[in-house]
Structure formats: structure tokens, C-alpha cells
Design a protein around this motif. Structure first.
Motif, PDB file in Angstrom:
ATOM      1  N   ILE A   3       0.871  -1.171   0.000  1.00  0.00           N
ATOM      2  CA  ILE A   3       0.000   0.000   0.000  1.00  0.00           C
ATOM      3  C   ILE A   3       0.912   1.227   0.000  1.00  0.00           C
ATOM      4  O   ILE A   3       1.737   1.394   0.900  1.00  0.00           O
ATOM      5  N   ILE A  43       0.838   4.392   0.726  1.00  0.00           N
ATOM      6  CA  ILE A  43       0.931   5.354   1.825  1.00  0.00           C
ATOM      7  C   ILE A  43       1.566   4.763   3.074  1.00  0.00           C
ATOM      8  O   ILE A  43       1.891   5.494   4.007  1.00  0.00           O
ATOM      9  N   LEU A  44       1.806   3.473   3.067  1.00  0.00           N
ATOM     10  CA  LEU A  44       2.366   2.813   4.247  1.00  0.00           C
ATOM     11  C   LEU A  44       3.758   3.340   4.601  1.00  0.00           C
ATOM     12  O   LEU A  44       4.089   3.483   5.787  1.00  0.00           O
ATOM     13  N   ILE A  92       3.270   6.557   6.494  1.00  0.00           N
ATOM     14  CA  ILE A  92       2.726   6.269   7.828  1.00  0.00           C
ATOM     15  C   ILE A  92       3.857   5.807   8.745  1.00  0.00           C
ATOM     16  O   ILE A  92       3.981   6.267   9.888  1.00  0.00           O
ATOM     17  N   LEU A 105      -3.854   9.810   6.964  1.00  0.00           N
ATOM     18  CA  LEU A 105      -3.269   8.641   6.307  1.00  0.00           C
ATOM     19  C   LEU A 105      -3.744   7.344   6.951  1.00  0.00           C
ATOM     20  O   LEU A 105      -4.010   6.361   6.261  1.00  0.00           O
ATOM     21  N   ARG A 106      -3.852   7.341   8.261  1.00  0.00           N
ATOM     22  CA  ARG A 106      -4.337   6.141   8.956  1.00  0.00           C
ATOM     23  C   ARG A 106      -5.776   5.837   8.570  1.00  0.00           C
ATOM     24  O   ARG A 106      -6.148   4.676   8.374  1.00  0.00           O
ATOM     25  N   GLN A 135      -7.239   6.666   5.744  1.00  0.00           N
ATOM     26  CA  GLN A 135      -7.188   6.192   4.361  1.00  0.00           C
ATOM     27  C   GLN A 135      -6.691   4.744   4.313  1.00  0.00           C
ATOM     28  O   GLN A 135      -7.227   3.915   3.574  1.00  0.00           O
ATOM     29  N   TYR A 136      -5.694   4.418   5.114  1.00  0.00           N
ATOM     30  CA  TYR A 136      -5.151   3.067   5.176  1.00  0.00           C
ATOM     31  C   TYR A 136      -6.224   2.068   5.616  1.00  0.00           C
ATOM     32  O   TYR A 136      -6.367   0.991   5.027  1.00  0.00           O
TER      33      TYR A 136
END
Length: 76
Positions: free
Chosen positions: A4, A6-7, A10, A33-34, A36-37
Motif C-alpha cells: 500500500i 501510503i504505508l 505512515i 493517512l491512517r 485512508q489506510y
């Protein structure tokens, strides 16, 4: 399994938080971001569950009707 995107960010924010703390802007970015994750993970889980069939010990398909209905609704 694909990563993923964006990880990485994060994890970077998490490292910064542990070492020197986050600014208010970074805290807001981390929260967004969290969120969205979690949405991505929930979507992946739903996709996986929609592809599951339940079989009994005799090989008969006993997939719950609710799952079959949800699968049909998503195919439209």
C-alpha cells in the motif's frame, strides 16, 4: 500481496513521533493517512470475502444467502 503506497509515509511519521515528536500538521497528516489506510484494508477484506464460498463436508455449497446477495449486488 502488493504494498500500500501510503504505508511508507505512515511508518516514517511513526518513527518521527517516537524520536522527536510530531508537529500539529504532521499529526493531522498521520490521522488522515491512517484513516485512508483503514479504508483500503476494509476494501481489500470485502473483496476477499465476496470471493469466498463455503462448502460442507459433502462438497455442497452452503454459502450464506446474505453473502451471495452481497456478491450479486457488487457485480452490478
Amino acid at each position: 500481496m502488493r504494498m500500500i503506497p501510503i504505508l511508507n509515509r505512515i511508518n516514517e511519521l511513526s518513527r518521527i513521533e517516537r524520536t522527536s515528536g510530531l508537529s500539529d500538521t504532521e499529526k493531522a497528516e498521520q490521522a488522515a493517512l491512517r484513516t485512508q489506510y483503514l479504508q483500503i484494508l476494509r476494501g481489500q477484506l470485502l473483496t476477499t470475502l465476496l470471493n469466498v464460498s463455503v462448502m460442507d463436508e459433502f462438497g455442497n455449497d452452503v454459502t450464506p444467502k446474505r453473502l451471495i446477495d452481497k456478491r450479486a449486488a457488487n457485480d452490478q
